[in-house]
Design an enzyme around this catalytic site. Structure first.
Site, PDB file in Angstrom:
ATOM      1  N   CYS A   1      45.726  59.624  42.662  1.00 12.82           N
ATOM      2  CA  CYS A   1      45.788  58.220  42.271  1.00 12.82           C
ATOM      3  C   CYS A   1      44.455  57.816  41.652  1.00 12.82           C
ATOM      4  CB  CYS A   1      46.037  57.357  43.495  1.00 12.82           C
ATOM      5  SG  CYS A   1      47.455  57.907  44.449  1.00 12.82           S
TER       6      CYS A   1
ATOM      7  N   ARG B   1      45.711  59.665  35.407  1.00  8.91           N
ATOM      8  CA  ARG B   1      45.700  60.219  36.766  1.00  8.91           C
ATOM      9  C   ARG B   1      47.075  60.079  37.435  1.00  8.91           C
ATOM     10  NH1 ARG B   1      40.415  60.834  38.780  1.00  8.91           N
ATOM     11  NH2 ARG B   1      41.142  60.742  40.917  1.00  8.91           N
TER      12      ARG B   1
ATOM     13  N   TRP C   1      50.061  57.728  42.224  1.00  4.74           N
ATOM     14  CA  TRP C   1      50.841  58.925  41.935  1.00  4.74           C
ATOM     15  C   TRP C   1      51.239  59.436  43.299  1.00  4.74           C
ATOM     16  CZ3 TRP C   1      51.221  64.347  41.602  1.00  4.74           C
ATOM     17  CH2 TRP C   1      52.073  64.772  40.567  1.00  4.74           C
TER      18      TRP C   1
ATOM     19  N   ASN D   1      42.583  56.377  47.417  1.00  2.00           N
ATOM     20  CA  ASN D   1      42.959  57.642  46.774  1.00  2.00           C
ATOM     21  C   ASN D   1      42.605  58.746  47.750  1.00  2.00           C
ATOM     22  OD1 ASN D   1      43.365  59.818  45.036  1.00  2.00           O
ATOM     23  ND2 ASN D   1      41.318  59.651  44.171  1.00  2.00           N
ATOM     24  N   GLY D   2      43.581  59.586  48.093  1.00  2.00           N
ATOM     25  CA  GLY D   2      43.316  60.671  49.049  1.00  2.00           C
ATOM     26  C   GLY D   2      44.505  60.833  49.964  1.00  2.00           C
TER      27      GLY D   2
ATOM     28  N   GLU E   1      52.310  86.330  34.550  1.00  2.00           N
ATOM     29  CA  GLU E   1      51.752  84.988  34.334  1.00  2.00           C
ATOM     30  C   GLU E   1      50.563  85.035  33.360  1.00  2.00           C
ATOM     31  OE1 GLU E   1      52.708  82.138  34.709  1.00  2.00           O
ATOM     32  OE2 GLU E   1      50.972  80.828  34.781  1.00  2.00           O
TER      33      GLU E   1
ATOM     34  N   LYS F   1      50.466  82.947  29.885  1.00  2.46           N
ATOM     35  CA  LYS F   1      49.407  81.979  29.559  1.00  2.46           C
ATOM     36  C   LYS F   1      48.812  82.284  28.193  1.00  2.46           C
ATOM     37  CE  LYS F   1      50.031  79.368  31.697  1.00  2.46           C
ATOM     38  NZ  LYS F   1      50.925  79.174  32.762  1.00  2.46           N
TER      39      LYS F   1
ATOM     40  N   GLU G   1      51.318  81.436  25.356  1.00  4.56           N
ATOM     41  CA  GLU G   1      51.552  80.001  25.191  1.00  4.56           C
ATOM     42  C   GLU G   1      50.453  79.305  24.416  1.00  4.56           C
ATOM     43  OE1 GLU G   1      53.432  77.646  28.774  1.00  4.56           O
ATOM     44  OE2 GLU G   1      51.887  79.015  29.448  1.00  4.56           O
TER      45      GLU G   1
ATOM     46  N   HIS H   1      57.756 104.344  31.287  1.00  4.96           N
ATOM     47  CA  HIS H   1      59.187 104.392  30.970  1.00  4.96           C
ATOM     48  C   HIS H   1      59.498 103.774  29.609  1.00  4.96           C
ATOM     49  CE1 HIS H   1      60.066 105.988  34.891  1.00  4.96           C
ATOM     50  NE2 HIS H   1      59.329 105.027  35.434  1.00  4.96           N
TER      51      HIS H   1
ATOM     52  N   LYS I   1      55.811  69.673  28.025  1.00  5.70           N
ATOM     53  CA  LYS I   1      55.398  69.799  29.437  1.00  5.70           C
ATOM     54  C   LYS I   1      56.607  69.946  30.354  1.00  5.70           C
ATOM     55  CE  LYS I   1      52.487  70.062  32.752  1.00  5.70           C
ATOM     56  NZ  LYS I   1      51.892  71.403  32.908  1.00  5.70           N
TER      57      LYS I   1
HETATM   58  C1  F6R Z   1      54.137  77.640  31.518  1.00  6.71           C
HETATM   59  C2  F6R Z   1      54.971  76.501  31.790  1.00  6.71           C
HETATM   60  C3  F6R Z   1      56.450  76.668  31.734  1.00  6.71           C
HETATM   61  C4  F6R Z   1      57.062  75.999  32.969  1.00  6.71           C
HETATM   62  C5  F6R Z   1      58.594  76.003  32.895  1.00  6.71           C
HETATM   63  C6  F6R Z   1      59.201  75.403  34.131  1.00  6.71           C
HETATM   64  O1  F6R Z   1      52.800  77.298  31.508  1.00  6.71           O
HETATM   65  O2  F6R Z   1      54.482  75.452  32.048  1.00  6.71           O
HETATM   66  O3  F6R Z   1      56.832  78.006  31.678  1.00  6.71           O
HETATM   67  O4  F6R Z   1      56.632  76.687  34.094  1.00  6.71           O
HETATM   68  O5  F6R Z   1      59.013  75.270  31.783  1.00  6.71           O
HETATM   69  O6  F6R Z   1      58.747  74.121  34.340  1.00  6.71           O
HETATM   70  P1  F6R Z   1      58.866  73.425  35.740  1.00  6.71           P
HETATM   71  O7  F6R Z   1      57.978  74.139  36.681  1.00  6.71           O
HETATM   72  O8  F6R Z   1      58.444  72.007  35.493  1.00  6.71           O
HETATM   73  O9  F6R Z   1      60.296  73.522  36.150  1.00  6.71           O
END
Ligand code: F6R
Length: 617
Positions: A2, A27, A72, A99-100, A490, A494, A497, A513, A612
């Site tokens: 928050c 935030r 939040w 906040n906390g 992962e 990263k 992406e 393989h 996102k």
């Molecule tokens: C990678 C990323 C995406 C999400 C995926 C699922 O950095 O952000 O691969 O992990 O779209 O999103 P959530 O976790 O919001 O269901």
């Protein structure tokens, strides 16, 4: 995560507070509110963005002192009742923003209810304002002041376990506000005839650049005339006033160049926050009160089915390994977009776990709806309170990582993992597979992780140099075995992406393989080789790669003296429990991706073609 603000000056407080809250919206903003000291305590709250709150506030609202909050949610759904400020006294005498996380709020709440205090919200914060009231006025209907706001707050905070940055005002002490801090950020802005408090400097940067950073256990009194800061013992301090040179955009990112880098750094506090109130080292216990599954049901589980997408799926894959290895429960994992259409065979005794940081991913929601039709209990692991997934599952565990703004998931991944560790160990304990002593040791090791992540972050210049050296590569490979396999996946995701470089993650044993055909001279191969049961096998895979003239970048513990004989570059993590090492290795890979994208001048926080949260199938 928050945001709090406070103002004491000559201008009308309400517009200043609203403007400051808008600056803190990044935030999180599921609800917001302000209190202004006008003819008394005057509080306005609203759900949603700050503009909704602004619309509620009378244009001519008087008062030159006030506090504000953008919420939040962590405890209690987003609603007007749960929005801050929270007040105490009849009529309202005290108002507070926080906040906390207050870890012992349930015990305090019960005690305060017994003493006659009435709670209007589901938040942990409301206990602070009633505790404060108790110290100042003695009882719920008390009117006689027994101590001042500053002393009352200091006494109230002594009873509180957890983290806080608070700002409070009292109708009996107009013309001032009092703030305090422990483990949550708080900064004071020194103006001319006006002073400010906030979770970060962006809130008041338009008014002043002279700031005092408040340290843990300090309290401060702000009035239009000045600011006094006190230490834990109540002694007046002579704090340094610093000048902020950042522009607004940089300040919003706390001085980091990108939100992603800020969020990588925030993993230290995010994991701390995930663990807060959930583990007891002393008792060897794990408290997952939000889990509606009772011990008997946990004992009867025959299978766990994890559903997730993208990075959350990688967390889930590691979760599968943990649940099988630690808890001894058969665990499957599916990519949500596949699960729905593959006619899964379901059996009784299955727990479904949906992992989704946003709680809004369409594929995940659809898979959860599908699995619910088999009548099995469902649990969501998410970062967003009030998101759709929380209404679709029986129980919810929140990662409490704070809003993640960078499109590439970082702190939400490591906090998802943290919860999966807790779940696996909790199941193991309940099913009699682990002893409380094992759990104690595990918690001790887990609690070390935030500090160890900080040690990884301290080496970011080395990782940056490595990223820059290989930034021209067209293909990258990531290898890992066992618990490091999901981390290899992962790491590759990263890099893909945010830097648009082709990268693939493989189980290291699979290389021979087929994928080994892709290796050419100088191809960078990132090999996650932390110590553990597959370490020797990993060394063999590294040798295979070297024999094809590829270049090996190893991620290994700082005590490993052998790895340097085989790898071209070694990026170090502190030695840790084998099970927990993924939480450290992933930070190296996040930084590697970040600095590669930086070297290639990519749009890091908003990579092309990505959103996102993916709310379409
Ligand atoms: C990678 C990323 C995406 C999400 C995926 C699922 O950095 O952000 O691969 O992990 O779209 O999103 P959530 O976790 O919001 O269901």
């Amino acid at each position: 995560m928050c945001g709090i603000v406070g103002y004491a000056g000559k201008s009308l407080a309400a517009p200043v507070l609203i403007d400051s809250l808008k600056k803190l919206e990044y935030r999180g903003y599921d609800s917001a509110g302000i209190t202004v000291l006008g003819s008394g305590i005057e509080t306005y709250k609203s759900v949603g963005k700050i503009v909704n709150l602004e619309a509620e506030i009378p244009k001519k609202l008087g008062g030159n002192v006030g506090i504000g909050h953008t919420r939040w949610a962590t405890h209690g759904r987003p609603s007007t009742e749960n929005a801050h400020p929270h007040n105490s006294g009849k009529p309202g005498k005290l108002s507070i923003v926080h906040n906390g996380i207050i870890e012992n709020y349930l015990a305090l709440k019960e005690q305060l209810i017994e003493e006659g205090y009435e709670f209007k919200s589901e938040t942990d914060t409301e206990v602070i304002v009633h505790l404060l009231h108790k110290h100042i006025y003695g009882k719920p209907e008390g009117n006689e002041v027994k101590c001042g706001l500053l002393d009352g707050l200091r006494e109230a905070l002594k009873e509180i376990e957890g983290s806080y940055a608070v700002a409070t005002v009292s109708s009996d002490e107009p013309g001032k506000l009092v703030v305090a801090k422990k483990d949550s950020p708080l900064v004071i802005g020194i103006g001319n005839g006006e002073n400010f408090a906030a979770s970060d400097v962006t809130a008041f940067l338009a008014h002043t650049r002279d700031v005092i950073f408040v340290d843990d256990f300090e309290t401060a009194v702000l009035s239009p005339e000045g600011v006094e800061v006190f230490n834990r013992e109540g002694d007046l301090l002579n704090k340094t006033v610093e000048k902020i040179e950042w522009d607004f955009e940089a300040a919003e990112k706390a001085g980091y160049e990108h939100f992603m880098l800020k969020e990588i750094h925030e993993q230290v506090s995010a994991i701390h926050s995930t663990l807060s109130g959930k583990v007891s080292e002393l008792e060897g216990a794990i408290y997952l009160e939000e889990l509606t599954l009772g011990d008997d049901e946990i004992r009867k589980l025959s299978r766990v089915q994890i559903l997730a997408c993208g990075t959350s799926w990688h967390a889930g894959l590691l979760g599968k390994y943990l649940i099988e290895q630690i808890a001894g429960i058969h665990c499957d994992i599916d990519i949500c977009s596949e699960y729905r259409y593959r006619n899964p065979v379901m059996e009784g005794g299955t727990l479904a776990i949906a992992i989704t940081q946003s709680g809004e991913t369409a594929d995940t929601l659809a898979a959860v709806r599908e699995i619910r039709s088999y009548n099995c209990p469902t649990l969501a692991i998410t970062n967003v309170v009030g998101s759709t997934i929380t209404r679709e599952t029986d129980s919810v565990l929140y990662t409490r990582a704070g809003p993640e703004i960078g499109v590439a998931a970082t702190k939400t991944f490591s906090t998802q993992l943290t919860l999966l560790y807790l779940l696996a160990v909790k199941f193991s304990l309940v099913r009699g597979r682990s002893s409380p002593d094992y759990v104690k040791n595990f918690i001790t090791e887990l609690r070390k992780i935030p500090g160890q992540i900080q040690q990884v972050l301290n080496q970011k210049e080395i990782i940056k140099e490595c990223a820059e050296n290989f930034a021209g590569a067209k293909n990258y490979f990531f290898l890992g075995r066992h618990l490091n396999y999901p981390i290899a996946l992962e790491g590759a995701l990263k890099l893909k992406e945010i830097s648009y470089v082709h990268a693939e993650g493989f189980a290291a044993g699979e290389l021979k393989h087929g994928p080994i055909a892709l290796l050419a001279e100088g191809t960078p191969v990132v090999a996650i080789a932390t110590r553990g049961q597959t370490y020797e096998k990993m060394l063999s895979n590294i040798k295979e790669v070297k024999a094809r003239d590829a270049t090996v970048i190893a991620v290994a513990d700082s005590k490993d003296t052998e790895i340097g004989k085989y790898a071209d570059v070694v990026l170090r993590v502190p030695p840790s429990d084998e099970l927990l090492a993924p939480l450290l290795s992933v930070v190296v890979l996040q930084l590697l991706a970040y600095y590669t994208a930086l070297a290639l001048d990519c749009s890091i926080d908003k990579p092309r073609n990505l959103a996102k949260s993916v709310t379409v199938e």
